[in-house]
Design a protein around this motif. Structure first.
Motif, short mmCIF file in Angstrom:
data_model
loop_
_atom_site.label_atom_id
_atom_site.label_comp_id
_atom_site.label_asym_id
_atom_site.label_seq_id
_atom_site.Cartn_x
_atom_site.Cartn_y
_atom_site.Cartn_z
N ALA A 1 -5.69 2.90 5.27
CA ALA A 1 -5.84 1.48 5.56
C ALA A 1 -6.13 1.23 7.04
N LEU A 2 -6.96 0.25 7.29
CA LEU A 2 -7.30 -0.14 8.65
C LEU A 2 -6.13 -0.89 9.28
N HIS A 3 -5.77 -0.50 10.49
CA HIS A 3 -4.71 -1.18 11.26
C HIS A 3 -3.43 -1.35 10.44
N ASN A 4 -3.03 -0.24 9.78
CA ASN A 4 -1.78 -0.22 9.01
C ASN A 4 -1.73 -1.27 7.91
N GLY A 5 -2.87 -1.55 7.32
CA GLY A 5 -2.91 -2.49 6.21
C GLY A 5 -2.91 -3.95 6.63
N LEU B 1 0.85 -1.18 0.00
CA LEU B 1 0.00 0.00 0.00
C LEU B 1 0.89 1.23 0.00
N ILE B 2 0.60 2.17 -0.88
CA ILE B 2 1.38 3.40 -0.95
C ILE B 2 0.44 4.60 -0.93
N GLY B 3 1.00 5.79 -0.70
CA GLY B 3 0.24 7.03 -0.78
C GLY B 3 -0.96 7.05 0.14
N LYS B 4 -2.06 7.61 -0.36
CA LYS B 4 -3.28 7.77 0.43
C LYS B 4 -3.90 6.43 0.77
N ILE C 1 -12.57 -7.44 12.29
CA ILE C 1 -12.48 -6.15 11.62
C ILE C 1 -13.27 -5.10 12.39
N GLY C 2 -14.37 -5.52 13.00
CA GLY C 2 -15.21 -4.60 13.75
C GLY C 2 -16.37 -4.11 12.91
N GLU C 3 -17.57 -4.19 13.48
CA GLU C 3 -18.77 -3.76 12.76
C GLU C 3 -18.68 -2.29 12.34
N GLU C 4 -17.99 -1.49 13.14
CA GLU C 4 -17.87 -0.06 12.85
C GLU C 4 -17.01 0.21 11.62
N ASN C 5 -16.29 -0.78 11.15
CA ASN C 5 -15.40 -0.63 9.99
C ASN C 5 -15.94 -1.31 8.74
N GLN C 6 -17.21 -1.73 8.77
CA GLN C 6 -17.82 -2.40 7.63
C GLN C 6 -19.19 -1.78 7.34
N ALA C 7 -19.47 -1.56 6.07
CA ALA C 7 -20.77 -1.03 5.66
C ALA C 7 -21.77 -2.18 5.60
N VAL D 1 -7.78 -6.64 2.74
CA VAL D 1 -7.21 -5.48 3.42
C VAL D 1 -8.26 -4.38 3.34
N MET D 2 -8.52 -3.72 4.48
CA MET D 2 -9.65 -2.79 4.58
C MET D 2 -9.24 -1.32 4.52
N ASN D 3 -10.14 -0.51 3.96
CA ASN D 3 -10.04 0.94 3.99
C ASN D 3 -10.86 1.43 5.18
N GLN D 4 -10.19 1.93 6.21
CA GLN D 4 -10.89 2.34 7.42
C GLN D 4 -11.78 3.56 7.18
N ARG D 5 -11.33 4.49 6.37
CA ARG D 5 -12.09 5.72 6.16
C ARG D 5 -13.40 5.44 5.42
N ARG D 6 -13.34 4.57 4.41
CA ARG D 6 -14.54 4.33 3.60
C ARG D 6 -15.27 3.05 3.96
N LYS D 7 -14.76 2.30 4.93
CA LYS D 7 -15.43 1.12 5.46
C LYS D 7 -15.71 0.07 4.39
N CYS D 8 -14.75 -0.10 3.51
CA CYS D 8 -14.84 -1.14 2.49
C CYS D 8 -13.45 -1.71 2.27
N ALA D 9 -13.36 -2.75 1.48
CA ALA D 9 -12.06 -3.37 1.22
C ALA D 9 -11.23 -2.49 0.29
N ILE D 10 -9.94 -2.44 0.53
CA ILE D 10 -9.01 -1.88 -0.45
C ILE D 10 -8.87 -2.90 -1.58
N TYR D 11 -8.72 -4.15 -1.19
CA TYR D 11 -8.73 -5.24 -2.18
C TYR D 11 -9.07 -6.54 -1.47
N SER D 12 -9.52 -7.49 -2.27
CA SER D 12 -9.73 -8.86 -1.82
C SER D 12 -8.94 -9.75 -2.78
N ALA D 13 -8.15 -10.67 -2.24
CA ALA D 13 -7.28 -11.53 -3.06
C ALA D 13 -7.64 -12.99 -2.82
#
Length: 292
Positions: free
Chosen positions: A29-33, A21-24, A80-86, A44-56
């Motif tokens: 990223a949630l919990h440092n990626g 993960l680089i840049g923004k 992950i926590g309910e507060e971090n998932q839409a 790997v989750m995006n904490q700000r937008r409450k969705c995945a950055i990617y799924s592999a």
């Protein structure tokens, strides 16, 4: 029971590590990626937008098990926590589908118990994104099948997928939600598929915009097109940095760098996909298959 993404799933000589993960993307990223492992896939989750950055995901077509879809398995992942998932409230009373990132059927393989666990895991809200219905049920859902159908014997793939997020994306906080939730409708989605052909690692990358643009001086909307692109385009759009050799394994990267003896070949940075035969697997592969 096998669990999580395996970078050596295609063999010891064909490592495909998770991207950096680089840049923004790294900042959000949630919990440092942190990588969250599920059965046959990782997120790997995006904490700000409450969705995945990617799924592999690891996909083994030769070991698929038919697991019925029951639509009763939607759940939050407590790690992950309910507060971090839409959750469900973002998909109620609107035109959005609960769009799987890693496809449900992709991970339903192995023994019966393993496949059932993978099926359940795929319904985690961490693996779901806001997708317009016509997008979720269209060509984007066919790409991986088309790739598998184009291969000769090898039926194992690694599939990365995630949203393309832009700052100008429209915020959507649910029917009764208050502004400021930071959940936004993704501009589009990307997908990378890795597999081997005659012991050679190949990567194919695709992007699609799900937000339609109104055509100039018209009440019509521009069609949502799927494009095959070099892996570098995925890095540009997502700020995910893959291992260097994986960029060179992409046929759109190589086709521009053939020797003069091969003749003039011009492949654009984006190659529109409308049917299986449009997919560029590689010059030698396509010539043998009579595709290009």
């Amino acid at each position: 029971m096998s669990t999580g993404y395996d970078p050596f799933f295609l063999g010891e000589k064909h490592e495909v590590p998770l991207p950096l993960l680089i840049g923004k993307t790294a900042q959000d990223a949630l919990h440092n990626g942190k990588v969250y492992d599920f059965t046959h896939f990782s997120i790997v989750m995006n904490q700000r937008r409450k969705c995945a950055i990617y799924s592999a995901a690891c996909v083994d077509e030769s070991r698929m098990v038919q697991i019925p879809r029951d639509n009763k398995s939607w759940h939050f992942d407590p790690r992950i926590g309910e507060e971090n998932q839409a959750g469900h409230e973002y998909y109620a009373q609107n035109d959005f589908d609960k769009g799987h990132l890693t496809r449900r059927k992709d991970v339903c393989w192995g023994d019966r118990r393993e496949a059932e666990k993978a099926n359940y895991d795929s319904f985690c809200y961490a693996n779901i994104a806001l997708q317009y219905h016509h997008f979720n049920t269209g060509i984007w859902n066919c790409l991986e099948d088309w790739v598998l159908d184009g291969l000769e014997n090898e039926k194992k793939m690694l599939v990365f997928t995630g949203p393309i997020c832009k700052e100008e994306d429209e915020e959507y906080c649910g029917v009764h939600g208050e502004p400021g939730c930071q959940i936004k409708i993704p501009f589009g989605f990307w997908k990378c598929v890795f597999f081997t052909v005659r012991q050679k690692l190949t990567s194919l990358s695709f992007v699609i915009r799900q937000r339609p643009d109104r055509l100039h001086d018209s009440c019509e909307y521009e069609r949502l097109e799927t494009y095959q692109v070099p892996l570098a385009v995925i890095t540009k759009e997502t700020e995910l940095l893959f291992m260097h050799s994986l960029y060179e394994a992409n046929p759109l990267y190589f086709w521009k760098r053939l020797s003069p003896a091969a003749g003039p070949i011009n492949i654009p940075e984006q190659h529109r996909i409308q049917q299986p035969s449009d997919i560029v697997f590689g010059r030698l592969f396509n010539l043998l298959a009579g595709i290009g």
